[in-house]
Write a protein that holds these residues in place. Structure first.
Motif, PDB file in Angstrom:
ATOM      1  N   GLU A 172       1.429  -4.613  -4.671  1.00  0.00           N
ATOM      2  CA  GLU A 172       0.648  -5.586  -3.392  1.00  0.00           C
ATOM      3  C   GLU A 172       1.435  -6.135  -2.668  1.00  0.00           C
ATOM      4  OE1 GLU A 172      -2.549  -5.319  -2.552  1.00  0.00           O
ATOM      5  OE2 GLU A 172      -2.695  -3.606  -4.239  1.00  0.00           O
ATOM      6  N   SER A 173       2.609  -6.711  -3.083  1.00  0.00           N
ATOM      7  CA  SER A 173       3.446  -7.464  -2.319  1.00  0.00           C
ATOM      8  C   SER A 173       4.159  -6.537  -1.298  1.00  0.00           C
ATOM      9  CB  SER A 173       4.491  -8.221  -3.353  1.00  0.00           C
ATOM     10  OG  SER A 173       4.034  -9.158  -3.876  1.00  0.00           O
ATOM     11  N   ARG A 174       4.396  -5.429  -1.781  1.00  0.00           N
ATOM     12  CA  ARG A 174       5.269  -4.482  -0.994  1.00  0.00           C
ATOM     13  C   ARG A 174       4.152  -4.089   0.276  1.00  0.00           C
ATOM     14  NH1 ARG A 174       8.329  -0.305  -5.250  1.00  0.00           N
ATOM     15  NH2 ARG A 174      10.475  -0.972  -4.748  1.00  0.00           N
ATOM     16  N   LYS A 175       3.050  -3.691  -0.155  1.00  0.00           N
ATOM     17  CA  LYS A 175       1.996  -3.356   0.786  1.00  0.00           C
ATOM     18  C   LYS A 175       1.959  -4.333   2.073  1.00  0.00           C
ATOM     19  CE  LYS A 175      -1.397  -2.025  -1.554  1.00  0.00           C
ATOM     20  NZ  LYS A 175      -2.676  -1.341  -2.056  1.00  0.00           N
ATOM     21  N   ARG A 176       1.848  -5.551   1.469  1.00  0.00           N
ATOM     22  CA  ARG A 176       1.569  -6.766   2.414  1.00  0.00           C
ATOM     23  C   ARG A 176       2.912  -6.699   3.170  1.00  0.00           C
ATOM     24  NH1 ARG A 176      -0.950  -9.287  -1.932  1.00  0.00           N
ATOM     25  NH2 ARG A 176       1.216 -10.526  -2.391  1.00  0.00           N
ATOM     26  N   ARG A 177       4.090  -6.571   2.730  1.00  0.00           N
ATOM     27  CA  ARG A 177       5.266  -6.772   3.537  1.00  0.00           C
ATOM     28  C   ARG A 177       5.368  -5.778   4.486  1.00  0.00           C
ATOM     29  NH1 ARG A 177      10.785  -8.176   2.657  1.00  0.00           N
ATOM     30  NH2 ARG A 177      11.558  -8.446   4.915  1.00  0.00           N
ATOM     31  N   VAL A 178       5.050  -4.561   4.201  1.00  0.00           N
ATOM     32  CA  VAL A 178       4.842  -3.432   5.238  1.00  0.00           C
ATOM     33  C   VAL A 178       4.228  -3.535   6.520  1.00  0.00           C
ATOM     34  CG1 VAL A 178       4.350  -0.917   5.561  1.00  0.00           C
ATOM     35  CG2 VAL A 178       5.906  -1.619   3.784  1.00  0.00           C
TER      36      VAL A 178
END
Length: 233
Positions: A172-178
């Motif tokens: 989820e953190s990766r998706k938000r970062r992108v």
């Protein structure tokens, strides 16, 4: 609350995170800080666990020892972000976010690297730290006791049944970062306290980790072996 990205400076952000205590996370953070400092880099450090303050004690002890022994040691630009005791969750999160962003913006502007040590539990501050990582390092003891930090494994077949709650949080953190800035989080899982013996369990852990690395997207790195010096430092 609408999530925004802090005004990050040029620093590379390294986050030490997992949701298990005793894996060597804070010790790894301090070793990394010391290495970067001695390489000549400007290093900011952030302790997100204001209750335990383990990284903060490392920094304070380093400074006290240097002063007591007349040794000039390079030091990080260190801050502690306190947890809020506000009455409501929304108020507490707003206070924590403001404190995090203020120090994060300063440290990432004034330093080459910022090393963030997250608490060993899921918290709002921990999620803020993870979401701003350029590199996420997750140390884990080299056993199936710690493996459930990353994924669920069938105890009979040793096949992976699915990712863990922590792995899903990183995803989820990766998706938000992108979505925010197009950035990527390079996730490195570090096998810690490696035994010098070629035991069956050690090989089995390695095999399952390699399979999981491909499935959920992390790089696998060897950590520090099981040595007395690791415990003493």
């Amino acid at each position: 609350m609408t999530e925004t990205m802090p005004d990050k400076g040029p620093a590379h952000i390294v986050v030490l995170g997992n949701e298990k205590g005793g894996s060597g996370k804070t010790t790894t953070a301090m070793h990394l800080i010391a290495l970067l400092l001695h390489e000549g880099a400007r290093v900011g450090s952030m302790d997100l666990d204001s209750r335990q303050r383990s990284l903060t004690r490392y920094v304070e002890n380093r400074k006290a020892w240097a002063e007591a022994n007349g040794v000039k040691l390079v030091m990080p630009d260190h801050v502690v972000i306190p947890r809020s005791d506000a009455d409501t969750v929304s108020e507490a999160q707003a206070i924590e976010r403001e404190a995090f962003e203020r120090e994060f913006n300063r440290l990432s502007t004034e330093n080459d690297f910022v090393v963030i040590d997250c608490p060993g539990t899921d918290s709002y501050l921990s999620r803020l730290g993870h979401a701003n990582a350029d590199t996420l390092i997750t140390p884990m003891n080299d056993s199936f006791v710690d493996f459930d930090l990353l994924g669920r494994v069938d105890p009979q077949s040793w096949k992976i049944k699915g990712p863990s709650v922590y792995s899903e949080m990183v995803w989820e953190s990766r998706k938000r970062r992108v979505m925010r800035d197009g950035g990527k989080i390079d996730w490195v899982v570090m096998r810690n306290r490696l035994s010098s013996l070629a035991a069956k369990n050690k090989r089995r852990v390695e095999g399952v980790l390699e399979s999981l690395a491909t499935r959920i997207g992390f790089r696998l790195a060897p950590g520090v072996g099981e040595r007395v010096i690791f415990r003493e430092m």
